[in-house]
Scaffold this active site. Structure first.
Site, PDB file in Angstrom:
ATOM      1  N   HIS A   2      -7.308   8.377   5.131  1.00  0.00           N
ATOM      2  CA  HIS A   2      -5.855   8.394   4.978  1.00  0.00           C
ATOM      3  C   HIS A   2      -5.179   9.438   5.859  1.00  0.00           C
ATOM      4  O   HIS A   2      -4.083   9.906   5.557  1.00  0.00           O
ATOM      5  CB  HIS A   2      -5.497   8.553   3.504  1.00  0.00           C
ATOM      6  CG  HIS A   2      -5.929   7.371   2.699  1.00  0.00           C
ATOM      7  ND1 HIS A   2      -5.265   6.162   2.738  1.00  0.00           N
ATOM      8  CD2 HIS A   2      -6.999   7.180   1.889  1.00  0.00           C
ATOM      9  CE1 HIS A   2      -5.892   5.297   1.968  1.00  0.00           C
ATOM     10  NE2 HIS A   2      -6.944   5.885   1.444  1.00  0.00           N
ATOM     11  N   HIS A  21      -1.899  -1.331  -3.848  1.00  0.00           N
ATOM     12  CA  HIS A  21      -2.522  -0.009  -3.942  1.00  0.00           C
ATOM     13  C   HIS A  21      -1.376   0.931  -4.292  1.00  0.00           C
ATOM     14  O   HIS A  21      -0.504   1.191  -3.468  1.00  0.00           O
ATOM     15  CB  HIS A  21      -3.176   0.327  -2.599  1.00  0.00           C
ATOM     16  CG  HIS A  21      -3.677   1.728  -2.463  1.00  0.00           C
ATOM     17  ND1 HIS A  21      -4.950   2.013  -2.018  1.00  0.00           N
ATOM     18  CD2 HIS A  21      -3.100   2.927  -2.688  1.00  0.00           C
ATOM     19  CE1 HIS A  21      -5.113   3.326  -1.964  1.00  0.00           C
ATOM     20  NE2 HIS A  21      -3.990   3.902  -2.377  1.00  0.00           N
ATOM     21  N   HIS A  41       0.836  -1.208   0.000  1.00  0.00           N
ATOM     22  CA  HIS A  41       0.000   0.000   0.000  1.00  0.00           C
ATOM     23  C   HIS A  41       0.864   1.249   0.000  1.00  0.00           C
ATOM     24  O   HIS A  41       1.891   1.316   0.684  1.00  0.00           O
ATOM     25  CB  HIS A  41      -0.914  -0.005   1.225  1.00  0.00           C
ATOM     26  CG  HIS A  41      -2.018   0.997   1.171  1.00  0.00           C
ATOM     27  ND1 HIS A  41      -1.818   2.350   1.352  1.00  0.00           N
ATOM     28  CD2 HIS A  41      -3.351   0.844   0.960  1.00  0.00           C
ATOM     29  CE1 HIS A  41      -2.972   2.985   1.251  1.00  0.00           C
ATOM     30  NE2 HIS A  41      -3.919   2.093   1.009  1.00  0.00           N
TER      31      HIS A  41
END
Length: 573
Positions: A326, A252, A225
């Site tokens: 996030h 990701h 990620h």
């Protein structure tokens, strides 16, 4: 021979070959292609005055040990990415699917399928006016709250794949369970949850030893990620370990293009199998042209349900979602710019079109981290309907039905996620020998609210009425856990998937796990060509100024629908 009208037959036994079923309030219609029950006139049916009686449809002497079914679903319409749209009896024994065909008593009935013999050991579900699908698999789950399981089961999802340790900032943003101790605690925790689990370990390490440590502790795969650094070096290291240990890798990618562009990430994959999350980019990944990954034969692309189908409000809600998930601050300009770089209306609209073309192969939820875990099946069928209205029939569809389109979208939430994760030999379709994770739907509620959810052949979740009532149906009707969700039956009807390394090292005994523990396999040989009904490899161009997407030279866009089927008619909120 006595004959009855087609209408009478449908009233008694449900639809058969040539009959069409409307799915909810959508414009999608499926047509039964085959009837696997051999001949008409010997139908097996439960109830007063019906045929599932001793000496009639029920064999007198066969024991369960000798092969008698535990459960039969009679005369049901099967919608399955592998089987197609068929009419069948479905037999279950010892928690596994025995087969599809004609069930009953071969001593009194013609054409009974081998293995589908009913007797004193057999219970029944009357499927005459129901649709049967495989249990869904959500391939993109942040394990933020255990209550997600309830929401998932309530939309027909029976397998979760992702990672996390609860509502901590790392899990809010990334689907990984990081390190052996966290993996052990999560494996212990999910013992009491009536759903299959696969846990992804953190793949962000250029060092090999920490990655192997994750696998030996019970991770079923890796996730790389950007929040932890999705650099080409980290991707290469993770894929190297995955190749050696036969586990899947999800990635990701780098929204900010700090460590390289989409071409650099594709080069880091080096032709190896990899699952790209958020392939449209709205949930994160190389801006603005991550969509190019859907044209690579080694890449297994998925996207998530918050932008499916792309409606009039889809873009507006994304900014706040990104800021929360996030750990971004709206007072910091660079954080705002990061979030805004993801929100591109053109690529979000193209996402739905690419799903409809079979170029994006899977749909996950991104649960509580931009997506909704209780809407994965729902959003798949809504997108299919929205695309039919916007783009018309698919070339593969037969005149008068939408079978191929519906099966394409069913594959995105069943068999394709299972194949990608290395569990397609166990779950994902209604095939002989597979684990009996099955979902029954009334046609009017297809994709929205299931009637029954079976785990390992036993009902785990159901829309149930007042337990003190004289019938199962009086209000209040709402989803409740059933017997497969209690006691040690839960452990016998739910699977924890782990790496082969963990399995061989006795992870179940080491951690005292009572659930079924199974290893993943075959993950490194899967490519886009294996994605059932979703293997299209287009050439993608994204305009760097307007973000317009061209698929094989044609602008991929539709007008966002102003209203969506299977929506407010079905829900209070």
């Amino acid at each position: 021979m006595t004959q009855i009208s087609r209408q009478q037959y449908a009233d008694l036994y449900g639809p058969t070959i040539g009959d069409k079923i409307r799915l909810g309030d959508s414009d999608l219609y499926v047509e039964i292609e085959k009837d696997l029950r051999a001949t008409y006139g010997d139908e097996l049916q439960y109830g007063g005055g019906k045929t599932l009686r001793d000496g009639m449809g029920s064999e007198n002497f066969l024991t369960q040990e000798a092969g008698c079914l535990d459960l039969v679903i009679t005369n049901v319409t099967v919608i399955d990415a592998i089987q197609g749209v068929v009419k069948a009896d479905v037999g279950i024994r010892n928690g596994r699917i025995v087969g599809l065909g004609k069930a009953g008593n071969p001593s009194t009935m013609d054409g009974v399928t081998r293995g589908l013999v009913t007797g004193a050991s057999t219970d029944a579900i009357s499927g005459e006016h129901l649709i049967l699908t495989a249990g869904g698999m959500d391939t993109h789950v942040h394990y933020i709250a255990p209550q997600q399981v309830e929401a998932a089961l309530s939309n027909g999802i029976t397998t979760l794949w992702g990672g996390g340790i609860g509502p901590v900032d790392g899990t809010n943003g990334v689907t990984t369970t990081n390190g052996p101790w966290n993996l052990e605690m999560m494996l212990r925790s999910i013992e009491g949850l009536p759903i299959n689990f696969g846990i992804q370990g953190k793949g962000n390490s250029t060092g090999i030893a920490p990655l192997i440590e994750h696998l030996e502790a019970g991770a079923a795969g890796f996730k790389v990620h950007e929040d932890y650094g999705a650099t080409p070096a980290a991707i290469r290291a993770c894929l190297s370990v995955a190749d050696e240990y036969d586990v899947s890798v999800a990635v990701h990618t780098d929204t900010l293009n700090e460590s390289g562009y989409v071409e650099d990430t594709i080069a880091a994959f080096d032709g190896r199998s990899v699952h790209t999350y958020h392939s449209e980019g709205a949930g994160g990944g190389h801006a603005p042209d991550l969509l190019k990954v859907v044209g690579q034969n080694n890449i297994l692309p998925s996207s998530t349900n918050p932008t499916l189908p792309c409606g009039k409000n889809s873009v507006a809600e994304l900014f706040d979602m990104i800021m929360v998930c996030h750990n971004l601050n709206p007072k910091i300009p660079s954080d705002v710019a990061f979030a805004e770089s993801r929100v591109r209306a053109e690529t979000i609209v193209a996402e739905s079109v690419l799903h409809d073309m079979g170029a994006i192969s899977m749909i996950g939820s991104d649960s509580q981290a931009m997506g909704r875990i209780g809407e994965t099946f729902l959003r798949a069928i809504q997108t299919a309907d929205a695309m039919k209205k916007a783009r018309g029939p698919l070339p593969e569809d037969a005149p008068g039905n939408d079978n191929f389109r519906v099966l394409r979208y069913i594959a995105k939430v069943t068999i394709n996620p299972a194949l990608t994760a290395g569990v397609g030999d166990v779950i994902g379709s209604i095939e002989s020998g597979k684990f009996a994770d099955l979902v029954l739907w009334e046609p009017a509620f297809f994709g929205v609210k299931p009637k029954l959810v079976l785990k390992g052949g036993l009902v785990a979740w159901a829309n149930m009425g007042d337990p003190n009532a004289s019938l199962p149906t009086p209000q209040p009707m709402y989803y409740r856990p059933m017997f497969a969700a209690y006691g040690s039956a839960l452990q016998k009807t739910s699977i924890t998937f782990v790496s082969r390394a963990a399995y061989d090292k006795g992870v179940a005994d080491r951690f005292g796990l009572q659930r079924l523990v199974m290893p993943v396999s075959g993950t490194r040989v899967i490519g886009k060509a294996h994605m059932v009904r979703n293997s299209y490899l287009p050439n993608i161009e994204v305009d760097p100024q307007t973000f317009a997407v061209k698929v094989d030279g044609v602008h991929a866009t539709v007008k966002p629908p102003q209203s969506i089927s299977l929506n407010q008619l079905y829900f209070f909120s």
